[in-house]
Design a protein around this motif. Structure first.
Motif, PDB file in Angstrom:
ATOM      1  N   LYS A 134     -44.177 -43.711 -21.444  1.00  0.00           N
ATOM      2  CA  LYS A 134     -44.187 -42.280 -21.116  1.00  0.00           C
ATOM      3  C   LYS A 134     -45.398 -41.969 -20.251  1.00  0.00           C
ATOM      4  O   LYS A 134     -46.516 -42.364 -20.573  1.00  0.00           O
ATOM      5  CB  LYS A 134     -44.194 -41.432 -22.389  1.00  0.00           C
ATOM      6  N   LEU A 135     -45.134 -41.237 -19.165  1.00  0.00           N
ATOM      7  CA  LEU A 135     -46.177 -40.913 -18.197  1.00  0.00           C
ATOM      8  C   LEU A 135     -46.499 -39.424 -18.250  1.00  0.00           C
ATOM      9  O   LEU A 135     -45.613 -38.580 -18.153  1.00  0.00           O
ATOM     10  CB  LEU A 135     -45.710 -41.291 -16.790  1.00  0.00           C
ATOM     11  N   GLY A 136     -47.785 -39.097 -18.392  1.00  0.00           N
ATOM     12  CA  GLY A 136     -48.223 -37.701 -18.383  1.00  0.00           C
ATOM     13  C   GLY A 136     -48.565 -37.252 -16.971  1.00  0.00           C
ATOM     14  O   GLY A 136     -49.255 -37.984 -16.245  1.00  0.00           O
ATOM     15  N   VAL A 173     -47.664 -31.345 -18.232  1.00  0.00           N
ATOM     16  CA  VAL A 173     -48.665 -30.510 -18.917  1.00  0.00           C
ATOM     17  C   VAL A 173     -49.341 -29.597 -17.899  1.00  0.00           C
ATOM     18  O   VAL A 173     -49.100 -29.705 -16.696  1.00  0.00           O
ATOM     19  CB  VAL A 173     -49.716 -31.385 -19.639  1.00  0.00           C
ATOM     20  N   LYS A 174     -50.229 -28.728 -18.400  1.00  0.00           N
ATOM     21  CA  LYS A 174     -50.891 -27.752 -17.530  1.00  0.00           C
ATOM     22  C   LYS A 174     -52.220 -28.253 -16.963  1.00  0.00           C
ATOM     23  O   LYS A 174     -52.640 -27.816 -15.905  1.00  0.00           O
ATOM     24  CB  LYS A 174     -51.127 -26.448 -18.289  1.00  0.00           C
ATOM     25  N   ASP A 175     -52.919 -29.141 -17.698  1.00  0.00           N
ATOM     26  CA  ASP A 175     -54.211 -29.617 -17.182  1.00  0.00           C
ATOM     27  C   ASP A 175     -54.495 -31.035 -17.669  1.00  0.00           C
ATOM     28  O   ASP A 175     -53.797 -31.576 -18.525  1.00  0.00           O
ATOM     29  CB  ASP A 175     -55.353 -28.675 -17.571  1.00  0.00           C
ATOM     30  N   ASP A 176     -55.555 -31.619 -17.113  1.00  0.00           N
ATOM     31  CA  ASP A 176     -55.886 -33.016 -17.388  1.00  0.00           C
ATOM     32  C   ASP A 176     -56.391 -33.237 -18.810  1.00  0.00           C
ATOM     33  O   ASP A 176     -56.213 -34.318 -19.382  1.00  0.00           O
ATOM     34  CB  ASP A 176     -56.943 -33.499 -16.389  1.00  0.00           C
ATOM     35  N   LYS A 177     -57.040 -32.237 -19.371  1.00  0.00           N
ATOM     36  CA  LYS A 177     -57.535 -32.380 -20.745  1.00  0.00           C
ATOM     37  C   LYS A 177     -56.378 -32.610 -21.711  1.00  0.00           C
ATOM     38  O   LYS A 177     -56.478 -33.400 -22.650  1.00  0.00           O
ATOM     39  CB  LYS A 177     -58.332 -31.135 -21.147  1.00  0.00           C
ATOM     40  N   GLU A 178     -55.261 -31.928 -21.462  1.00  0.00           N
ATOM     41  CA  GLU A 178     -54.076 -32.104 -22.304  1.00  0.00           C
ATOM     42  C   GLU A 178     -53.514 -33.517 -22.155  1.00  0.00           C
ATOM     43  O   GLU A 178     -53.025 -34.102 -23.124  1.00  0.00           O
ATOM     44  CB  GLU A 178     -53.025 -31.058 -21.935  1.00  0.00           C
ATOM     45  N   ASN A 179     -53.601 -34.071 -20.952  1.00  0.00           N
ATOM     46  CA  ASN A 179     -53.169 -35.456 -20.750  1.00  0.00           C
ATOM     47  C   ASN A 179     -54.027 -36.420 -21.564  1.00  0.00           C
ATOM     48  O   ASN A 179     -53.513 -37.356 -22.178  1.00  0.00           O
ATOM     49  CB  ASN A 179     -53.246 -35.826 -19.267  1.00  0.00           C
ATOM     50  N   PHE A 180     -55.340 -36.204 -21.560  1.00  0.00           N
ATOM     51  CA  PHE A 180     -56.229 -37.044 -22.358  1.00  0.00           C
ATOM     52  C   PHE A 180     -55.857 -36.970 -23.834  1.00  0.00           C
ATOM     53  O   PHE A 180     -55.781 -37.990 -24.532  1.00  0.00           O
ATOM     54  CB  PHE A 180     -57.686 -36.606 -22.166  1.00  0.00           C
ATOM     55  N   THR A 181     -55.654 -35.742 -24.317  1.00  0.00           N
ATOM     56  CA  THR A 181     -55.306 -35.541 -25.735  1.00  0.00           C
ATOM     57  C   THR A 181     -54.007 -36.239 -26.080  1.00  0.00           C
ATOM     58  O   THR A 181     -53.901 -36.921 -27.117  1.00  0.00           O
ATOM     59  CB  THR A 181     -55.196 -34.034 -26.043  1.00  0.00           C
ATOM     60  N   ASN A 182     -52.996 -36.108 -25.219  1.00  0.00           N
ATOM     61  CA  ASN A 182     -51.701 -36.749 -25.462  1.00  0.00           C
ATOM     62  C   ASN A 182     -51.817 -38.272 -25.462  1.00  0.00           C
ATOM     63  O   ASN A 182     -51.148 -38.955 -26.247  1.00  0.00           O
ATOM     64  CB  ASN A 182     -50.684 -36.314 -24.403  1.00  0.00           C
ATOM     65  N   LEU A 183     -52.695 -38.808 -24.585  1.00  0.00           N
ATOM     66  CA  LEU A 183     -52.884 -40.257 -24.542  1.00  0.00           C
ATOM     67  C   LEU A 183     -53.525 -40.754 -25.831  1.00  0.00           C
ATOM     68  O   LEU A 183     -53.091 -41.752 -26.410  1.00  0.00           O
ATOM     69  CB  LEU A 183     -53.758 -40.629 -23.341  1.00  0.00           C
ATOM     70  N   LEU A 184     -54.536 -40.054 -26.302  1.00  0.00           N
ATOM     71  CA  LEU A 184     -55.239 -40.454 -27.525  1.00  0.00           C
ATOM     72  C   LEU A 184     -54.345 -40.305 -28.760  1.00  0.00           C
ATOM     73  O   LEU A 184     -54.498 -41.040 -29.738  1.00  0.00           O
ATOM     74  CB  LEU A 184     -56.514 -39.625 -27.694  1.00  0.00           C
ATOM     75  N   GLU A 185     -53.411 -39.362 -28.702  1.00  0.00           N
ATOM     76  CA  GLU A 185     -52.489 -39.153 -29.825  1.00  0.00           C
ATOM     77  C   GLU A 185     -51.188 -39.945 -29.678  1.00  0.00           C
ATOM     78  O   GLU A 185     -50.238 -39.729 -30.434  1.00  0.00           O
ATOM     79  CB  GLU A 185     -52.176 -37.657 -29.950  1.00  0.00           C
ATOM     80  N   HIS A 186     -51.143 -40.854 -28.693  1.00  0.00           N
ATOM     81  CA  HIS A 186     -49.992 -41.741 -28.461  1.00  0.00           C
ATOM     82  C   HIS A 186     -48.710 -40.985 -28.113  1.00  0.00           C
ATOM     83  O   HIS A 186     -47.613 -41.499 -28.336  1.00  0.00           O
ATOM     84  CB  HIS A 186     -49.755 -42.657 -29.677  1.00  0.00           C
TER      85      HIS A 186
END
Length: 503
Positions: free
Chosen positions: A146-148, A175-188
């Motif tokens: 899955k790609l953010g 997503v709306k911003d890069d911080k959300e991408n980071f969060t989604n990556l860390l939460e798998h």
């Protein structure tokens, strides 16, 4: 008759004032922003939020030269593009060129460049090795990864074809911003996401995510960045005026000043935020604390007095520096780990000295045994080495603080803050001890080492700010070079017993 005169005056005022108001209104250009550090972000000063960042300040300066004011409101990137199409907004900064955008917007000349990198979890980087964007697309197609992505972003033609393909819709998380991408990556929730190189490094540094995520070495996409002008509300003439104002800023050096003020602090902060730099600073702090402990032992200070004498060399200079430049938060308060290290060092040596006292009483050693014991510690090569390492590292910190505080000229304030950070605390300690032979001011070639290498780093940064592209690795190399140079200089000073020129 009087009424008629009043009516005529009112009409005359409306005829004069309304066109003037309309002209003033036309000098406001509507734009938008979202969290995209360091290009656009909010800071809090005196409990008030202020919008800042490289793109914000750069565009304000350019349009200001043209006589325009920017009205910048929070908006997502996708909505920002829709607003440009419909004419609800006039401009958007920080945009790559794409065929879709050419339909509704004019492009300015490039005003900087960007490089999109792929971020993945550290334990999965082997799965995502690629040399080109086309190779990455093949990997994504062959797996269930899955790609953010940020909705409305352009990531280069190969990746955009993959993102826009309907059969891949289930693999794309918008997503709306890069911080959300980071969060989604860390939460798998996703397995990877592309992001601007500098934005990714900044977010990772600010939030401490570097230990969990990694940036893949090859870029996903790299190109120049432009300002978009809505075809509904602006004209090619306005774009040309913008281009001319941008060229004027570049030729005058003002453009480089903005780049330096907003990119160099971030890149230097990332360098100082790396683990190796932290460890070096910690070792230097311990060496400074040990020198204070030994003086406290010789001067028969209380335990609290020993803490003060041990803390001053490592944090005293930083406190003086922060007070001098009116820094909002003192560094010693922002990072209490150094005070904790000093406390631990003092307590460790307190018990060591107590044990030594007990041993001396038991063995009834000669009276000069204590001075021999202290001498062996203070003259130990390791203490000299780490003290020199700490001096060089703290000198680098002083220059970084000067850059962050935007103090000019850097060639003057950089070395001064380097010397104050590296040696100011030791001088303050000797003043408090009422040491008439204050070595920091009378002959010891110590503060001069920080001053010299602070000047070297400051001159390098002044030169580097005029280059077209900034890279973290270049600044890291410069910082490492200054630390090693300062270390070698201080060791040479000790070895050859070099003294400072006397007045």
């Amino acid at each position: 008759m009087r009424k008629l005169q009043n009516i005529l005056c009112g009409l005359l005022f409306m005829l004069v004032a309304f066109p003037a108001l309309a002209q003033q209104e036309s000098k406001i250009l509507r734009s938008g922003w979202y969290q995209w550090d360091p290009y656009q972000y909010e800071v809090v000063k005196s409990e008030l939020k202020h919008l800042t960042g490289l793109d914000v300040q750069l565009l304000k300066a350019i349009f200001g030269k043209m006589g325009y004011e920017l009205q910048i409101d929070p908006v997502g990137w996708r909505q920002h593009q829709e607003d440009l199409k419909d004419g609800r907004r006039d401009i958007a900064g920080g945009a790559f060129k794409s065929k879709e955008r050419e339909m509704y917007a004019y492009y300015s000349m490039p005003y900087r460049s960007e490089k999109d990198m792929l971020y993945v979890r550290k334990d999965e980087q082997q799965k995502f090795k690629f040399n080109t964007a086309a190779e990455l697309v093949k990997k994504l197609e062959s797996g269930s990864y899955k790609l953010g992505v940020i909705d409305g972003y352009f990531y280069g033609t190969p990746l955009m074809q993959y993102i826009n393909d309907p059969k891949n819709a289930g693999k794309i998380v918008k997503v709306k911003d890069d911080k959300e991408n980071f969060t989604n990556l860390l939460e798998h929730k996703i397995d990877a996401f592309p992001i601007d190189h500098l934005v990714g490094a900044t977010l990772g540094w600010r939030h401490g995510w570097q230990k969990q995520v990694v940036e893949m070495p090859n870029p996903v996409f790299e190109d120049s960045i432009h300002v978009l002008f809505s075809k509904k509300t602006t004209t090619p003439e306005l774009v040309e005026r913008f281009n001319q104002a941008l060229l004027q800023m570049q030729n005058s050096g003002e453009y480089n000043e903005v780049m330096r003020d907003y990119l160099l602090p971030v890149l230097l902060g990332q360098t100082a935020g790396q683990t190796w730099f932290f460890i070096i600073g910690l070792l230097g702090t311990i060496a400074f604390a040990i020198s204070g402990v030994l003086l406290a032992r010789e001067g028969k200070y209380s335990l609290f007095g020993a803490l003060v004498i041990a803390a001053l060399p490592s944090v005293g200079g930083g406190v003086l520096r922060d007070i001098l430049i009116n820094r909002e938060t003192l560094s010693v308060v922002a990072s209490p780990v150094y005070l904790a290290t000093i406390f631990a060092t003092v307590m460790f040596f307190y018990f060591v000295f107590q044990l030594d006292d007990w041993y001396r009483r038991k063995k009834k050693n000669a009276p000069d045994h204590e001075h021999m014991f202290i001498g062996r510690i203070s003259n130990h090569a390791a203490i000299t080495f780490f003290d020199a390492l700490g001096l060089s590292t703290f000198a680098v910190v002083g220059v970084i603080v000067a850059v962050e505080a935007k103090i000019q000229p850097l060639w003057m304030w950089g070395p001064l803050l380097a010397a104050l950070t590296g040696a100011g605390g030791g001088i303050l300690r000797d003043v408090i001890r009422a040491d008439a032979d204050n070595p920091g001011l009378k002959g010891s070639f110590y503060a001069e080492v920080a001053l010299i290498w602070g000047l070297v780093l400051s001159l390098f940064l002044n030169w580097y700010s005029f280059l077209p592209k900034y890279e973290l690795i270049h600044l890291t190399a410069a910082v490492v070079g200054v630390i090693l140079g300062g270390l070698a200089t201080r060791i040479a000073v000790v070895y050859f017993k070099i003294r400072s020129p006397m007045y």
